[in-house]
Enzyme design. Structure first.
Site, mmCIF file in Angstrom:
data_model
loop_
_atom_site.group_PDB
_atom_site.id
_atom_site.type_symbol
_atom_site.label_atom_id
_atom_site.label_comp_id
_atom_site.label_asym_id
_atom_site.label_seq_id
_atom_site.Cartn_x
_atom_site.Cartn_y
_atom_site.Cartn_z
ATOM 1 N N CYS A 132 0.865 -1.174 0.000
ATOM 2 C CA CYS A 132 0.000 0.000 0.000
ATOM 3 C C CYS A 132 0.898 1.220 0.000
ATOM 4 C CB CYS A 132 -0.869 0.016 1.249
ATOM 5 S SG CYS A 132 -1.847 -1.479 1.428
ATOM 6 N N ARG B 256 1.596 1.715 -6.067
ATOM 7 C CA ARG B 256 1.832 0.707 -5.033
ATOM 8 C C ARG B 256 0.569 -0.062 -4.675
ATOM 9 N NH1 ARG B 256 6.444 1.913 -1.824
ATOM 10 N NH2 ARG B 256 5.454 0.708 -0.210
ATOM 11 N N TRP C 61 -3.887 -1.791 -1.556
ATOM 12 C CA TRP C 61 -3.975 -3.006 -2.361
ATOM 13 C C TRP C 61 -4.462 -4.070 -1.389
ATOM 14 C CZ3 TRP C 61 -2.035 -7.982 -2.650
ATOM 15 C CH2 TRP C 61 -2.169 -8.618 -3.888
ATOM 16 N N ASN D 5 0.918 0.357 6.078
ATOM 17 C CA ASN D 5 1.464 -0.408 4.963
ATOM 18 C C ASN D 5 2.119 -1.642 5.581
ATOM 19 O OD1 ASN D 5 2.589 -1.247 2.562
ATOM 20 N ND2 ASN D 5 4.289 0.210 2.637
ATOM 21 N N GLY D 6 1.727 -2.827 5.152
ATOM 22 C CA GLY D 6 2.331 -4.039 5.715
ATOM 23 C C GLY D 6 1.258 -4.977 6.236
ATOM 24 N N THR E 80 10.498 -10.476 -12.175
ATOM 25 C CA THR E 80 11.481 -9.895 -13.086
ATOM 26 C C THR E 80 12.887 -9.901 -12.498
ATOM 27 O OG1 THR E 80 9.883 -8.540 -14.250
ATOM 28 C CG2 THR E 80 12.104 -7.676 -14.155
ATOM 29 N N SER E 81 12.988 -9.653 -11.198
ATOM 30 C CA SER E 81 14.318 -9.610 -10.579
ATOM 31 C C SER E 81 14.991 -10.979 -10.644
ATOM 32 C CB SER E 81 14.206 -9.139 -9.129
ATOM 33 O OG SER E 81 13.791 -7.802 -9.120
ATOM 34 N N SER F 288 16.278 -7.197 -6.006
ATOM 35 C CA SER F 288 14.915 -6.660 -5.865
ATOM 36 C C SER F 288 14.906 -5.189 -6.237
ATOM 37 C CB SER F 288 14.437 -6.829 -4.419
ATOM 38 O OG SER F 288 13.238 -6.127 -4.216
ATOM 39 N N GLN F 289 14.095 -4.846 -7.227
ATOM 40 C CA GLN F 289 13.986 -3.449 -7.637
ATOM 41 C C GLN F 289 13.569 -2.588 -6.451
ATOM 42 O OE1 GLN F 289 12.444 0.176 -8.536
ATOM 43 N NE2 GLN F 289 10.898 -1.371 -8.121
ATOM 44 N N SER F 290 12.497 -2.986 -5.790
ATOM 45 C CA SER F 290 11.942 -2.163 -4.710
ATOM 46 C C SER F 290 12.732 -2.289 -3.415
ATOM 47 C CB SER F 290 10.503 -2.591 -4.435
ATOM 48 O OG SER F 290 10.476 -3.953 -4.017
ATOM 49 N N THR G 50 10.208 -6.392 -1.333
ATOM 50 C CA THR G 50 9.392 -7.583 -1.586
ATOM 51 C C THR G 50 9.464 -8.542 -0.398
ATOM 52 O OG1 THR G 50 9.772 -7.309 -3.916
ATOM 53 C CG2 THR G 50 9.087 -9.491 -3.230
ATOM 54 N N GLU H 170 11.185 -13.532 -19.194
ATOM 55 C CA GLU H 170 10.846 -12.142 -18.898
ATOM 56 C C GLU H 170 9.908 -11.558 -19.970
ATOM 57 O OE1 GLU H 170 10.934 -10.329 -16.445
ATOM 58 O OE2 GLU H 170 10.777 -8.285 -17.189
ATOM 59 N N LYS I 237 6.173 -10.135 -19.187
ATOM 60 C CA LYS I 237 5.701 -8.787 -19.543
ATOM 61 C C LYS I 237 4.350 -8.885 -20.244
ATOM 62 C CE LYS I 237 7.549 -6.836 -17.528
ATOM 63 N NZ LYS I 237 8.592 -7.130 -16.599
ATOM 64 N N GLU J 102 1.541 -9.962 -17.756
ATOM 65 C CA GLU J 102 1.156 -9.061 -16.655
ATOM 66 C C GLU J 102 0.478 -7.789 -17.111
ATOM 67 O OE1 GLU J 102 5.521 -7.174 -15.472
ATOM 68 O OE2 GLU J 102 4.004 -7.289 -13.933
ATOM 69 N N HIS K 57 10.328 -32.115 -25.115
ATOM 70 C CA HIS K 57 9.884 -32.894 -23.945
ATOM 71 C C HIS K 57 8.482 -32.510 -23.505
ATOM 72 C CE1 HIS K 57 13.947 -34.392 -23.871
ATOM 73 N NE2 HIS K 57 14.380 -33.149 -23.871
ATOM 74 N N LYS L 15 3.001 -2.577 -7.503
ATOM 75 C CA LYS L 15 4.432 -2.509 -7.792
ATOM 76 C C LYS L 15 5.275 -3.334 -6.822
ATOM 77 C CE LYS L 15 7.899 -0.799 -10.090
ATOM 78 N NZ LYS L 15 8.114 -1.400 -11.417
HETATM 79 C C1 AGP Z 1 7.747 -7.097 -12.757
HETATM 80 O O1 AGP Z 1 7.241 -6.625 -13.965
HETATM 81 C C2 AGP Z 1 6.761 -7.566 -11.838
HETATM 82 N N1 AGP Z 1 5.876 -6.509 -11.530
HETATM 83 C C3 AGP Z 1 7.211 -8.414 -10.663
HETATM 84 O O2 AGP Z 1 7.522 -9.662 -11.178
HETATM 85 C C4 AGP Z 1 8.388 -7.920 -9.794
HETATM 86 O O3 AGP Z 1 9.571 -7.973 -10.523
HETATM 87 C C5 AGP Z 1 8.477 -8.812 -8.530
HETATM 88 O O4 AGP Z 1 7.323 -8.624 -7.784
HETATM 89 C C6 AGP Z 1 9.698 -8.517 -7.703
HETATM 90 O O5 AGP Z 1 9.736 -7.198 -7.281
HETATM 91 P P1 AGP Z 1 11.066 -6.550 -6.745
HETATM 92 O O6 AGP Z 1 12.040 -6.511 -7.843
HETATM 93 O O7 AGP Z 1 10.660 -5.166 -6.307
HETATM 94 O O8 AGP Z 1 11.524 -7.401 -5.606
#
Ligand code: AGP
Length: 689
Positions: free
Chosen positions: A2, A33, A116, A143-144, A382-383, A427-429, A432, A560, A564, A567, A583, A684
């Site tokens: 959230c 978010r 969310w 949030n959490g 994605t990560s 992890s982008q964020s 996670t 990947e 994309k 999603e 296989h 996100k």
């Molecule tokens: C990516 O397009 C997705 N929204 C999702 O797979 C994301 O990469 C995943 O939730 C991991 O997030 P993070 O990189 O913030 O840890």
């Protein structure tokens, strides 16, 4: 999953309309978010008929008489749907209540939330702020997740509280009221401070959370605290030297100063950057209290009766406002795809020097990593795919076995991790939940933990022993695009740094470093395929399903690319290892099912040629991605559609190859009429397990 936001103006006159707009705008920035419901709380006028919440025919009764003399129950507005539906409903409710939007407040504390749903369906009553009861004596945005909310709820019910929502959050404001009432009944008025109430509440809570409290008993004050989830304080001083650009600014200076200022709390920097660059990443167990324009921080400690006061330095945010705006693009995903030549340049800035790679956050740990028994990549979505793309090159340069773990699966299995392992968390964020839980697990098992994240100050950045920021800039589209390519580049640079002690691979390393310098230019070239990918999307608009085959470095591209498409375009799509085709998946092939085969030039090229032949022999509907100039060798009879991409060094090719797939997913989504930046059911960052 959230977004929480708060705005407090001190010693500066702000009209109610202005305050509302700051709160709404904060929510708009955080909407990525979570976007199924939202809410805000602002002050009513001093106790008067309008102040008592007549919207629900509720005069507050006995509860209202317990509020301080000059206080009135705050107004709470909650709505299902996106932020704009909250905005519309607030203005129409305000109108119906005859609330003066031009009324000016020299000090005011407002809170806001975008949700969310995890506990309870999206609905006004499950939205935040959650309340302590009739008079909104305590309001909380969260949030959490609170893991012991059921036990707390039962206890509070036994003490006469009634619950209206299905959320885990509702126990928090009710617990605050319980603590407050108990202290007041035992010791009389004015004995318990707001921070004492909040620290007592924290003592009872289990789980991961970031919270902001507002209370009618403590007007014009706010408290924020956190454990696990990210929470930022932003400070905008409005005196002469505003945003003075000083490198560090002590929070201490804010403890006794009556200068006009605006203060913000937010789950991330995106909602702060347009107001100020002075910020503080609040740490776990800190309780940040804003009162009379002063900021005080207490460090909560379970073992101790009283939390200790702490001093922190403000940091200066290195982010520009443009990053959080769409500019000339229609969608954030589109902007972020096209930004990649720039984001990759930023990722590499200052890190490639004289044929070597310098990663400041890693250099003191390289020796330990080189002596590891195994390197484990851990991530989600994605990560994880980015790590998979980097794996072959890291294996090649380090000579150390590299294994892959999806964070949730590692946790489910409680897979073995040892002291001799290096665990790399991607992890982008940096928020996670599964990745963070896996990190705690690996820390507990004694592994060296390395973080690769886009988010400075995130839990991942703080909890790992060392790491590298990908510096891709703010990524707002739920579908990760530029973070993916920057993650691959960072992990390629990590491989170069780890393998830098080997003479035998020196020439290979130098070639890759040259390739890295050239990469942004090549990415700009491949982006020219935009129109072609739009045409391809048109031809696929009505298909039910799409397969993507890749292998070697580009197995990750297949996973990947398919992720994309599923999603955002909401089309079934599977990425598959081409080596597995015979296989099972081969049975699916017919004239209608579109299949993309990644067959750019690398060591697997001839194997991919044979895959193409086999698919062709079964009349597969083929789309082949190949290196420029290879069209005739991958598709001799001109019988399939070809996407030609610039060729780069094999280990960097996934960075190029994913871009047509990102463009395809984007155009498919627009053409199919779906929401690009906020796809159905997703948000996100996934901060719950
Ligand atoms: C990516 O397009 C997705 N929204 C999702 O797979 C994301 O990469 C995943 O939730 C991991 O997030 P993070 O990189 O913030 O840890």
């Amino acid at each position: 999953m959230c977004g929480i936001f708060a705005f407090l103006n001190y010693n500066v006159a702000r009209e109610r309309r202005y305050i509302l707009e700051v709160l709404f705008n904060g929510l708009r920035r955080l909407e990525y978010r979570g976007y199924d419901s939202s809410g805000i709380a602002i002050d009513a006028d001093l106790r008067s008929p309008v102040a008592i919440d007549k919207r629900e025919g509720n005069d507050g009764g006995e509860e209202a008489s317990r509020l301080p003399y000059n206080s009135a129950p705050p107004l709470v507005f909650r709505q299902e749907g996106k932020i704009e539906s909250l905005v519309r409903s607030v203005y129409s409710e305000v109108d119906a209540m005859d609330l003066n939007l031009e009324k000016s407040f020299s000090v005011h504390a407002g809170i806001a939330h975008t949700r969310w749903a995890t506990h309870g369906v999206p609905s006004p009553r499950n939205s935040h702020p959650q309340s302590s009861g009739a008079c909104n004596e305590f309001l909380v945005v969260h949030n959490g997740i609170i893991t012991n909310y059921e036990v707390l709820k039962e206890t509070l019910i036994r003490h006469g509280f009634t619950f209206e929502s299905e959320t885990d959050t509702e126990v928090i404001p009710k617990l605050a009221k319980f603590v407050f009432d108990k202290a007041r009944d035992e010791e009389g008025e004015q004995t318990v401070t707001f921070s004492q109430v909040v620290t007592e509440v924290m003592r009872q809570l289990e789980g991961a959370y970031a919270l902001i409290f507002k209370s009618a008993h403590y007007p014009n004050e706010l408290i924020a605290c956190k454990r696990g989830s990210t929470l930022i304080l932003g400070v905008k001083e409005l005196s002469d030297d505003k945003n003075s650009g000083k490198l560090f600014h002590d929070v201490k200076a804010l403890t006794k100063d009556e200068k006009p200022k605006e203060l913000f709390f937010s789950s991330d920097l995106c909602a702060i950057v347009e107001h100020t660059k002075n910020y503080l990443a609040i740490e776990d167990n800190e309780v940040v209290h804003i009162k009379d324009g002063c900021v005080s921080i207490l460090k909560f400690d379970y073992g101790r009766e009283k939390p200790a006061s702490v001093q922190r330095a403000l940091s200066v945010l290195e982010m520009e406002v443009e990053q959080i705006k769409k500019g000339n693009y229609d969608h954030f995903m589109q902007k972020e795809i096209h930004e990649q030549p720039h984001s990759l340049t930023t990722t590499m800035r200052g890190r490639l020097k004289d044929n070597s790679v310098v990663l400041g956050g890693l250099k003191d740990h390289l020796k330990t990593i080189r002596h590891s028994r195994r390197i484990i990549f851990i991530g989600c979505g994605t990560s994880y795919n980015a790590a998979l793309a980097a794996r072959p090159f890291l294996e090649e340069l380090s000579g150390i076995p590299v294994t892959m773990e999806l964070a949730s699966d590692l946790l489910d299995r409680q897979g073995p991790i040892y002291r001799e392992d290096t665990a790399v968390f991607v992890s982008q964020s940096g928020e996670t939940a599964d990745t963070l839980l896996a990190l705690e697990y690996a820390l507990g098992n004694g592994a060296l933990c390395v973080g690769v994240t886009n988010t400075v100050g995130s839990t991942l950045a703080r909890r790992t022993h060392c790491g590298v920021h990908i510096n891709a800039g703010c990524e707002i589209g739920v579908a990760s695009t530029k973070a993916y390519t920057s993650q691959i580049v960072v992990m390629a640079m990590m491989a170069l740094a780890i393998g830098a002690d080997k003479i035998s691979t020196q020439a290979r390393r130098e070639a890759i470093i040259n390739g890295l310098s050239d990469l942004p230019k090549k990415v700009a070239e491949v982006l020219k395929l935009d129109g072609e990918m739009r045409d391809l999307a048109k031809s696929l608009i009505d298909t039910q399903s799409l397969l993507v085959f890749g292998r070697g470095y580009n197995y990750a591209t297949a996973l990947e690319g398919a992720l994309k498409v599923k999603e955002v375009a909401l089309m079934h799509s599977e990425g598959m290892l081409a080596g597995e085709m015979k296989h099972g998946p081969l049975a699916l092939v017919d004239e209608t099912l579109p299949i993309i085969v990644i067959a750019t030039h690398d060591a697997c090229f001839s194997k991919q040629q044979s895959v193409i032949q086999q698919l062709h022999a079964r009349k597969g509907r083929l789309i082949v991605m190949c290196s420029e100039g290879d069209a005739t060798s991958v598709c001799p009879m001109g019988s399939c559609r070809v996407i030609e991409v610039p060729q780069v060094a094999d280990c960097l090719q996934p960075v190029i190859n994913i871009i047509p797939m990102q463009l395809l997913a984007y155009h498919l989504t627009v053409l199919r009429g779906y929401d690009v930046d906020q796809p159905r059911n997703l948000a996100k960052s996934v901060t719950t397990e």
